[in-house]
Design a protein around this motif. Structure first.
Motif, short mmCIF file in Angstrom:
data_model
loop_
_atom_site.label_atom_id
_atom_site.label_comp_id
_atom_site.label_asym_id
_atom_site.label_seq_id
_atom_site.Cartn_x
_atom_site.Cartn_y
_atom_site.Cartn_z
N LEU A 1 0.84 -1.20 0.00
CA LEU A 1 0.00 0.00 0.00
C LEU A 1 0.88 1.26 0.00
N SER A 2 0.38 2.31 -0.61
CA SER A 2 1.12 3.57 -0.61
C SER A 2 0.96 4.25 0.75
N ALA A 3 1.83 5.21 1.01
CA ALA A 3 1.78 5.93 2.28
C ALA A 3 0.45 6.66 2.44
N TRP A 4 -0.07 7.23 1.35
CA TRP A 4 -1.35 7.93 1.40
C TRP A 4 -2.48 7.01 1.84
N SER A 5 -2.54 5.82 1.24
CA SER A 5 -3.63 4.91 1.58
C SER A 5 -3.49 4.37 2.99
N LYS A 6 -2.24 4.16 3.45
CA LYS A 6 -2.03 3.71 4.84
C LYS A 6 -2.55 4.75 5.82
N VAL A 7 -2.18 6.01 5.58
CA VAL A 7 -2.59 7.10 6.48
C VAL A 7 -4.09 7.30 6.44
N ALA A 8 -4.69 7.15 5.28
CA ALA A 8 -6.14 7.34 5.14
C ALA A 8 -6.93 6.32 5.96
N LYS A 9 -6.36 5.15 6.16
CA LYS A 9 -7.06 4.09 6.91
C LYS A 9 -6.85 4.17 8.42
N MET A 10 -5.98 5.08 8.87
CA MET A 10 -5.67 5.18 10.31
C MET A 10 -6.68 6.05 11.04
N ASN A 11 -6.87 5.73 12.33
CA ASN A 11 -7.66 6.62 13.18
C ASN A 11 -6.71 7.68 13.76
N VAL A 12 -7.23 8.59 14.55
CA VAL A 12 -6.43 9.71 15.06
C VAL A 12 -5.26 9.23 15.91
N ALA A 13 -5.49 8.29 16.79
CA ALA A 13 -4.41 7.80 17.67
C ALA A 13 -3.29 7.16 16.85
N GLU A 14 -3.66 6.41 15.83
CA GLU A 14 -2.65 5.78 14.97
C GLU A 14 -1.88 6.82 14.16
N ARG A 15 -2.58 7.89 13.73
CA ARG A 15 -1.90 8.95 12.97
C ARG A 15 -0.92 9.71 13.86
N VAL A 16 -1.29 9.95 15.12
CA VAL A 16 -0.38 10.61 16.06
C VAL A 16 0.85 9.73 16.28
#
Length: 136
Positions: A1-16
């Motif tokens: 998966l690309s970095a964009w798609s990985k980030v898009a699937k994360m919730n707020v805690a995972e993005r932090v």
């Protein structure tokens, strides 16, 4: 998966978490996040480089809170290119930009005083500083 798609699937805690531990690409994506927790976590990341901060300071699509964070941290404002980019950025809060204007060179103050992108307050302040420097 690309970095964009990985980030898009994360919730707020995972993005932090990703902002703190992720790579340069993830930080470049997450700095634009509308959630202040995520974008401020990017700036506070121990892995962030000076060149990343320099490019973030020049971005016009960032939240003003992120620019305020960059402008308040001494390790960032000790670098001239970062200060220069923050002052030139129209999204930088006026209080931060006014405090940093005094650190600019006369050449940069001259260009700033004629720059229509920045606010009138900062242009006037740059003109004043330039005039006082020329007197002395």
């Amino acid at each position: 998966l690309s970095a964009w798609s990985k980030v898009a699937k994360m919730n707020v805690a995972e993005r932090v978490q990703c902002a703190y531990k992720g790579g340069k690409t993830e930080r470049a994506i997450l700095i634009r996040d509308r959630n202040r927790l995520v974008s401020s976590a990017v700036v506070k990341s121990p892995r962030i480089t000076e060149s990343e901060i320099e490019s973030f300071a020049a971005m016009r699509n960032l939240e003003d809170e992120v620019l305020r964070l960059i402008g308040r941290r001494r390790e960032h404002t000790s670098k001239y290119p970062i200060v220069h980019n923050l002052v030139k950025n129209p999204k930088t809060p006026a209080t931060i930009a006014l405090n940093l204007t005094g650190r600019l060179t006369s050449k940069d103050l001259k260009s700033l005083s004629g720059n229509k992108d920045v606010s009138e307050i900062i242009r006037r302040h740059a003109k004043k500083l330039l005039q006082t420097r020329e007197k002395h």
